[in-house]
Design a protein around this motif. Structure first.
Motif, mmCIF file in Angstrom:
data_model
loop_
_atom_site.group_PDB
_atom_site.id
_atom_site.type_symbol
_atom_site.label_atom_id
_atom_site.label_comp_id
_atom_site.label_asym_id
_atom_site.label_seq_id
_atom_site.Cartn_x
_atom_site.Cartn_y
_atom_site.Cartn_z
ATOM 1 N N PRO A 1 0.848 -1.181 0.000
ATOM 2 C CA PRO A 1 0.000 0.000 0.000
ATOM 3 C C PRO A 1 0.890 1.240 0.000
ATOM 4 O O PRO A 1 1.783 1.343 0.824
ATOM 5 C CB PRO A 1 -0.779 -0.114 1.306
ATOM 6 C CG PRO A 1 -0.582 -1.491 1.795
ATOM 7 C CD PRO A 1 0.684 -2.006 1.169
ATOM 8 N N SER A 2 0.670 2.151 -0.939
ATOM 9 C CA SER A 2 1.554 3.298 -1.033
ATOM 10 C C SER A 2 1.033 4.516 -0.281
ATOM 11 O O SER A 2 1.782 5.402 0.063
ATOM 12 C CB SER A 2 1.808 3.647 -2.491
ATOM 13 O OG SER A 2 0.574 3.799 -3.155
ATOM 14 N N GLY A 3 -0.272 4.566 -0.007
ATOM 15 C CA GLY A 3 -0.810 5.722 0.696
ATOM 16 C C GLY A 3 -0.754 5.514 2.198
ATOM 17 O O GLY A 3 -0.739 4.392 2.682
ATOM 18 N N SER A 4 -0.699 6.613 2.938
ATOM 19 C CA SER A 4 -0.736 6.470 4.387
ATOM 20 C C SER A 4 -2.190 6.338 4.832
ATOM 21 O O SER A 4 -3.111 6.714 4.112
ATOM 22 C CB SER A 4 -0.056 7.671 5.050
ATOM 23 O OG SER A 4 -0.651 8.845 4.586
ATOM 24 N N ASN B 1 -7.460 6.606 -0.743
ATOM 25 C CA ASN B 1 -6.197 7.064 -1.322
ATOM 26 C C ASN B 1 -5.549 5.857 -2.003
ATOM 27 O O ASN B 1 -6.194 4.816 -2.162
ATOM 28 C CB ASN B 1 -5.288 7.727 -0.272
ATOM 29 C CG ASN B 1 -4.778 6.775 0.789
ATOM 30 O OD1 ASN B 1 -4.700 5.560 0.578
ATOM 31 N ND2 ASN B 1 -4.423 7.307 1.942
ATOM 32 N N GLU B 2 -4.287 5.973 -2.395
ATOM 33 C CA GLU B 2 -3.652 4.888 -3.167
ATOM 34 C C GLU B 2 -3.569 3.575 -2.393
ATOM 35 O O GLU B 2 -3.550 2.511 -2.993
ATOM 36 C CB GLU B 2 -2.256 5.304 -3.619
ATOM 37 C CG GLU B 2 -2.255 6.276 -4.771
ATOM 38 C CD GLU B 2 -3.098 5.808 -5.953
ATOM 39 O OE1 GLU B 2 -2.908 4.669 -6.411
ATOM 40 O OE2 GLU B 2 -3.957 6.586 -6.412
ATOM 41 N N VAL C 1 -10.628 0.968 7.972
ATOM 42 C CA VAL C 1 -10.265 0.989 6.554
ATOM 43 C C VAL C 1 -9.543 -0.300 6.177
ATOM 44 O O VAL C 1 -8.943 -0.966 7.021
ATOM 45 C CB VAL C 1 -9.402 2.221 6.198
ATOM 46 C CG1 VAL C 1 -10.228 3.488 6.281
ATOM 47 C CG2 VAL C 1 -8.167 2.320 7.076
ATOM 48 N N VAL C 2 -9.652 -0.649 4.916
ATOM 49 C CA VAL C 2 -8.979 -1.852 4.427
ATOM 50 C C VAL C 2 -7.887 -1.452 3.434
ATOM 51 O O VAL C 2 -8.014 -0.453 2.730
ATOM 52 C CB VAL C 2 -9.971 -2.859 3.773
ATOM 53 C CG1 VAL C 2 -10.957 -3.376 4.800
ATOM 54 C CG2 VAL C 2 -10.696 -2.248 2.589
ATOM 55 N N SER C 3 -6.854 -2.239 3.402
ATOM 56 C CA SER C 3 -5.745 -1.988 2.490
ATOM 57 C C SER C 3 -6.169 -2.306 1.053
ATOM 58 O O SER C 3 -6.928 -3.245 0.815
ATOM 59 C CB SER C 3 -4.561 -2.876 2.879
ATOM 60 O OG SER C 3 -3.647 -2.955 1.816
ATOM 61 N N SER C 4 -5.645 -1.554 0.131
ATOM 62 C CA SER C 4 -5.911 -1.839 -1.292
ATOM 63 C C SER C 4 -5.391 -3.228 -1.669
ATOM 64 O O SER C 4 -5.849 -3.827 -2.627
ATOM 65 C CB SER C 4 -5.253 -0.780 -2.177
ATOM 66 O OG SER C 4 -3.849 -0.801 -2.004
ATOM 67 N N GLN C 5 -4.446 -3.761 -0.872
ATOM 68 C CA GLN C 5 -3.834 -5.062 -1.150
ATOM 69 C C GLN C 5 -4.468 -6.190 -0.344
ATOM 70 O O GLN C 5 -3.946 -7.292 -0.305
ATOM 71 C CB GLN C 5 -2.331 -5.011 -0.847
ATOM 72 C CG GLN C 5 -1.573 -3.997 -1.676
ATOM 73 C CD GLN C 5 -1.667 -4.284 -3.159
ATOM 74 O OE1 GLN C 5 -1.493 -5.428 -3.588
ATOM 75 N NE2 GLN C 5 -1.952 -3.279 -3.959
ATOM 76 N N GLY C 6 -5.597 -5.885 0.321
ATOM 77 C CA GLY C 6 -6.256 -6.896 1.135
ATOM 78 C C GLY C 6 -7.112 -7.842 0.312
ATOM 79 O O GLY C 6 -7.240 -7.709 -0.915
#
Ligand code: SF4
Length: 124
Positions: free
Chosen positions: A39-42, A97-98, A110-115
């Motif tokens: 995940p690139s966004g904080s 965000n990213e 929140v969930v990670s985009s990579q989840g």
């Protein structure tokens, strides 16, 4: 004799510089691939990541990092056709965000985009 040593030195130097250059390129490629899968966004301000021990998250086999999925319980996630199954491609995901977003189902943070979880469905 001095001429031979100089030739040997130059030849070895050439191979050393070439080898170091190739190694550096290889390492650069590896870190690019790794960066792509992180995940690139904080984490958005005021929000917290869903705990993987949250009852809904646990029931659905959710992990913030899809690579940590229990593949004995969810072997289909390991199939080649599932390689793009990440929260960021899921119909339930809304990007913040990213790196992070909100999920309509696993909603205690929140969930990670990579989840990934077993309720994943393709975003249309
Ligand atoms: S439903 Fe989709 S967005 Fe929500 S946790 Fe599961 S895979 Fe991620």
């Amino acid at each position: 004799m001095a001429k031979t040593s100089r030739k040997t030195f130059l030849t070895k130097s050439f191979y050393l510089v070439t080898s170091l250059s190739l190694i550096e390129r290889g390492l650069g490629f590896s870190s690019e691939v790794m960066a792509e899968n992180k995940p690139s966004g904080s984490i958005p301000e005021g929000l917290t990541p869903v705990s993987e021990s949250d009852p809904t998250a646990k029931a659905l086999g959710f992990h913030q990092d899809a690579k940590k999925t229990d593949f004995t319980l969810y072997p289909e996630r390991k199939e080649p056709q599932a390689k793009n199954q990440f929260c960021k491609h899921c119909a339930q995901y809304t990007k913040l965000n990213e790196g992070w977003g909100k999920c309509n189902i696993v909603s205690a943070g929140v969930v990670s985009s990579q989840g990934w979880c077993s309720a994943w469905s393709q975003k249309t």
